[in-house]
Write an enzyme that holds these catalytic residues in place. Structure first.
Site, PDB file in Angstrom:
ATOM      1  N   SER A  27       0.804  -1.216   0.000  1.00 22.21           N
ATOM      2  CA  SER A  27       0.000   0.000   0.000  1.00 22.21           C
ATOM      3  C   SER A  27       0.843   1.275   0.000  1.00 22.21           C
ATOM      4  CB  SER A  27      -0.961  -0.034   1.189  1.00 22.21           C
ATOM      5  OG  SER A  27      -1.950   0.956   1.074  1.00 22.21           O
ATOM      6  N   LYS A  45      -0.664  -4.167  -3.363  1.00 29.05           N
ATOM      7  CA  LYS A  45      -1.925  -3.532  -2.961  1.00 29.05           C
ATOM      8  C   LYS A  45      -1.966  -2.113  -3.531  1.00 29.05           C
ATOM      9  CE  LYS A  45      -4.811  -2.200   0.959  1.00 29.05           C
ATOM     10  NZ  LYS A  45      -4.929  -0.779   0.552  1.00 29.05           N
ATOM     11  N   ASP A  60      10.260   4.576 -10.423  1.00 29.05           N
ATOM     12  CA  ASP A  60       9.873   5.198 -11.692  1.00 29.05           C
ATOM     13  C   ASP A  60      10.682   6.451 -12.000  1.00 29.05           C
ATOM     14  OD1 ASP A  60       8.031   3.222 -11.975  1.00 29.05           O
ATOM     15  OD2 ASP A  60       6.265   4.513 -12.082  1.00 29.05           O
TER      16      ASP A  60
END
Length: 395
Positions: A305, A330, A316
């Site tokens: 999460s 999640k 990224d």
């Protein structure tokens, strides 16, 4: 009065007495068998009302389109299992524990303990908490709570917690045996508001590399992180190892707040979107405490999460290196809807996406049980990495 009329009245009275007597003795018989009519009706009505309220919340807020008719007449847990694996109903006690764990404070004496062979063993004492100030130390064994002996008794964990925790201002007497001693000492500890940092550890690995471990993203995590970074920088830290292993998540705002400390200005951290939630971008504001130094983030199969949001942004944006095992998966955002009885509904309202547009949520289209089985398999798949070798090379 005519004879015929008197006869008809007598028959009617006889039927009435028989009916009333039958109802009375029938009720008494069922009551003797353990039936509680009024209580059962109240529970059913209350439960049905809560189900209706939950269905209303789902229709108004759930992340996807749902067929509400297919959810009618189901128990609450079964109803939510039809949605996704992370929408859950929390009874009052669980809702309170959940709130305490994320808010970073609770009322008690400030210890963590483990039930070992039917003995309460103190595993951690929160600094500056009531137990710490009273002189209780890690490794102590709790023999008695007030007048009740707990050593040697197979008490459930819930009962143990209930006997130690309590309202601010109240006192509890603990009979304790220190490690290496056979003598018991009685401590009277006054319960108070205990502040708990979500930073489990913060120290220097060597002259240049700092290490910070975060167990969850609570309401004060980003603030605690800033304090840790300032302290480590004062000791010469130039590189950072951020440990998010076994971090199950927490508040989205805490994760984005921490990301602000390590990402450059105007970098997209994450964005969320759902059926009833328009796309919302979370962008770094700049001026963070650790925007430039080399960064390594440790993750494992229990990293989930909010912690995956942070790790995904680092990956990224090529801000640092991710080391470890495949994370939990999640990518759903929950909002909590409280009820008047203290219970709460944690409902999925949106999905989150990493800066490159990835959703890391593991598919659960094959059903709730299949999803849970997949998660269990992850814990036992033997997926090992060369984490230590990589870490040594980088830092």
């Amino acid at each position: 009065m005519k004879k015929n009329t008197r006869y008809n009245l007598l028959i009617a009275l006889t039927y009435s007495v028989t009916l009333i007597g039958g109802m009375f003795f029938g009720y008494k018989f069922l009551k003797d068998q353990g039936y509680t009519f009024q209580k059962t009706t109240y529970i059913a009505d209350n439960n049905a009302q809560k189900v209706d309220e939950i269905l209303h919340i789902i229709n108004k807020n759930y992340v996807d389109e749902v067929n509400a008719d297919s959810l009618n007449n189901l128990p609450i847990d079964s109803l939510l299992h039809k949605l996704d694996p992370h929408s859950i109903y929390l009874p009052p006690e669980k809702a309170n524990e959940f709130a305490e764990s994320l808010n970073g404070n609770f009322e008690g004496i400030g210890i963590e303990y483990y039930i070992l062979n039917d003995t309460l063993l103190v595993t951690n004492v929160i600094k500056d908490g009531p137990a710490f100030l009273a002189g209780i130390k890690q490794g102590d064994r709790i023999i008695k709570i007030d007048t009740i002996f707990v050593s040697g008794k197979a008490l459930p964990r819930e009962q143990m917690i209930g006997k130690i925790k309590g309202k601010k201002g109240t006192a509890v007497k603990l009979t304790i045996v220190h490690p290496g001693s056979s003598l018991a000492t009685v401590f009277t500890v006054k319960r108070d508001r205990v502040l708990v940092s979500s930073i489990d550890a913060s120290y220097m690995l060597n002259s240049e590399v700092g290490y910070v471990r975060i167990s969850k993203f609570g309401s004060d995590t980003d603030r605690d992180f800033v304090e840790s970074i300032k302290s480590l920088k004062s000791e010469g830290m130039k590189k950072l190892v951020l440990d998010l292993r076994d971090n199950g998540g927490g508040y989205l705002t805490a994760a984005t707040g921490l990301a602000n400390q390590i990402l450059e200005e105007n970098k997209l951290i994450v964005y969320t979107e759902g059926k009833h939630e328009p796309r919302t971008d979370y962008v770094a504001t700049g001026g963070g405490e650790f925007e430039d130094g080399k960064l390594v983030v440790l993750i494992n199969e229990n990293t989930a999460s909010a912690s995956e949001i942070l790790a995904g942004a680092v990956q990224d944006l090529n801000r640092g290196l991710i080391i470890g095992r495949r994370s939990f998966g999640k990518g759903l955002v929950q909002e909590q809807f409280p009820f008047v009885d203290g219970s709460a509904l944690n409902l999925t309202i949106a999905r989150y996406y990493t800066p490159s547009g990835r959703s890391i949520q593991k598919s659960y289209k094959d059903g709730y049980k299949a999803y849970q089985d997949e998660i269990e398999n992850r814990f036992n798949d033997g997926e090992l990495t060369a984490s230590k070798k990589l870490l040594k090379r980088i830092v």
